[in-house]
Design an enzyme around this catalytic site. Structure first.
Site, mmCIF file in Angstrom:
data_model
loop_
_atom_site.group_PDB
_atom_site.id
_atom_site.type_symbol
_atom_site.label_atom_id
_atom_site.label_comp_id
_atom_site.label_asym_id
_atom_site.label_seq_id
_atom_site.Cartn_x
_atom_site.Cartn_y
_atom_site.Cartn_z
ATOM 1 N N HIS A 158 67.367 25.214 105.920
ATOM 2 C CA HIS A 158 66.464 24.064 105.997
ATOM 3 C C HIS A 158 66.704 23.095 104.850
ATOM 4 O O HIS A 158 67.223 23.469 103.787
ATOM 5 C CB HIS A 158 64.987 24.498 106.102
ATOM 6 C CG HIS A 158 64.355 25.006 104.850
ATOM 7 N ND1 HIS A 158 63.257 25.827 104.860
ATOM 8 C CD2 HIS A 158 64.650 24.812 103.528
ATOM 9 C CE1 HIS A 158 62.897 26.095 103.619
ATOM 10 N NE2 HIS A 158 63.725 25.497 102.793
ATOM 11 N N GLU B 222 62.722 22.919 109.393
ATOM 12 C CA GLU B 222 63.157 24.268 109.716
ATOM 13 C C GLU B 222 64.151 24.235 110.876
ATOM 14 O O GLU B 222 64.258 23.230 111.579
ATOM 15 C CB GLU B 222 61.928 25.115 110.095
ATOM 16 C CG GLU B 222 60.856 25.202 109.011
ATOM 17 C CD GLU B 222 61.227 26.133 107.855
ATOM 18 O OE1 GLU B 222 62.416 26.449 107.669
ATOM 19 O OE2 GLU B 222 60.310 26.532 107.111
ATOM 20 N N ASP C 249 58.356 16.539 100.344
ATOM 21 C CA ASP C 249 57.374 17.277 101.140
ATOM 22 C C ASP C 249 56.188 17.730 100.299
ATOM 23 O O ASP C 249 56.226 17.694 99.062
ATOM 24 C CB ASP C 249 58.038 18.471 101.841
ATOM 25 C CG ASP C 249 58.979 19.268 100.926
ATOM 26 O OD1 ASP C 249 58.882 19.116 99.691
ATOM 27 O OD2 ASP C 249 59.794 20.039 101.441
HETATM 28 P P1 PGA Z 1 64.574 26.843 96.098
HETATM 29 O O1 PGA Z 1 64.207 26.238 97.526
HETATM 30 O O2 PGA Z 1 65.091 25.694 95.294
HETATM 31 O O3 PGA Z 1 63.280 27.374 95.551
HETATM 32 O O4 PGA Z 1 65.616 27.889 96.339
HETATM 33 C C1 PGA Z 1 65.134 25.425 98.155
HETATM 34 C C2 PGA Z 1 64.585 24.972 99.480
HETATM 35 O O5 PGA Z 1 63.870 25.749 100.133
HETATM 36 O O6 PGA Z 1 64.859 23.824 99.872
#
Ligand code: PGA
Length: 247
Positions: free
Chosen positions: A137, A142, A67
């Site tokens: 997510h 989401e 993404d």
């Molecule tokens: P993070 O995010 O690795 O910063 O905890 C994970 C995600 O939102 O997929």
């Protein structure tokens, strides 16, 4: 799902690195699906250190990222393109033209999504690395995202904006929209490696492993993937109280 519970972040990163290295050594032209966020940084550090120490080569490897924020150019310090260069690509011998991510500043968002979907058809991930959001997510899919969606533009939820605000000077600076692979593009990977650490991920990890498969918890679709490994630390695994099938 193969669930591996480890003691903490460093051990999680060690185990993830062992899997990634094995793939690249066995197939030097592997397609690696990569993720951003704080979770995979330890894995990327190990890939960089191993490239320097052992010479593992990425010259023929191709990468596709999950993404990118809409509105951020690849040279913007908060863009995921920049994150990947500084945390991984600049430290290994991968060719920049073999690294792929959505173009956050594409003028025609629909055309950019179509381009990325076509690319993913030709570059099927041998492995897809994932983190998990505290709301369950995966990538920027989401809660509520239909499982059959491919690459699309999303409005980020307030919880994701809050989670990501720590990386920006002010919460208002966090982009409100993003390009993301859809659940269908993620499920198309030959293999999935999902990483989770910390108590704030425990509810999401429970839903991923033991919850109902529902778009309300996007990661739950991974229960239907034939080759999915979760590596998580004890804090993230805290709600998986029945340790049966958990190594
Ligand atoms: P993070 O995010 O690795 O910063 O905890 C994970 C995600 O939102 O997929």
């Amino acid at each position: 799902m193969n669930v591996i519970v480890v003691n903490g972040y460093e051990e999680m990163s060690d185990r993830a690195f062992a899997i990634m290295k094995d793939i690249v050594v066995k197939n030097p032209a592997a397609v690696l699906g990569l993720a951003t966020g704080s979770t995979p940084i330890g894995l990327y550090r190990r890939m960089v250190a191993d490239h320097a120490a052992a010479g593992t080569s990425y010259r023929a490897v191709r990468t596709v990222n999950l993404d990118e924020y809409a509105g951020l150019a690849p040279d913007h310090e908060q863009s995921y393109a920049y994150f990947m260069r500084t945390n991984l690509f600049d430290g290994i011998d991968i060719l920049p033209e073999n690294t792929h991510i959505e173009n956050g500043i594409a003028e025609d968002a629909a055309a950019e999504c179509a381009r990325y979907n076509e690319l993913l058809e030709t570059l099927r991930q041998d492995i897809q690395v994932l983190g998990i959001g505290s709301n369950g997510h995966i990538a920027f899919n989401e809660p509520g995202t239909p499982f059959d969606m491919t690459t699309h533009v999303v409005d980020l939820t307030e919880s994701t904006i809050r989670d990501n605000a720590r990386l920006f000077a002010r919460e208002e600076d966090v982009p409100r929209r993003a390009f993301t692979m859809g659940p269908k593009n993620i499920m198309n990977a030959a293999r999935i490696l999902i990483l989770a650490n910390g108590a704030n991920k425990a509810r999401a990890v429970y839903g991923l492993v033991r919850g109902e498969v529902t778009p309300s918890l996007p990661a739950s679709i991974l229960q239907h993937h034939p080759d999915c490994t979760l590596i998580c630390d004890r804090a993230a695994a805290a709600l998986l109280s029945d340790e049966k099938g958990v190594s």
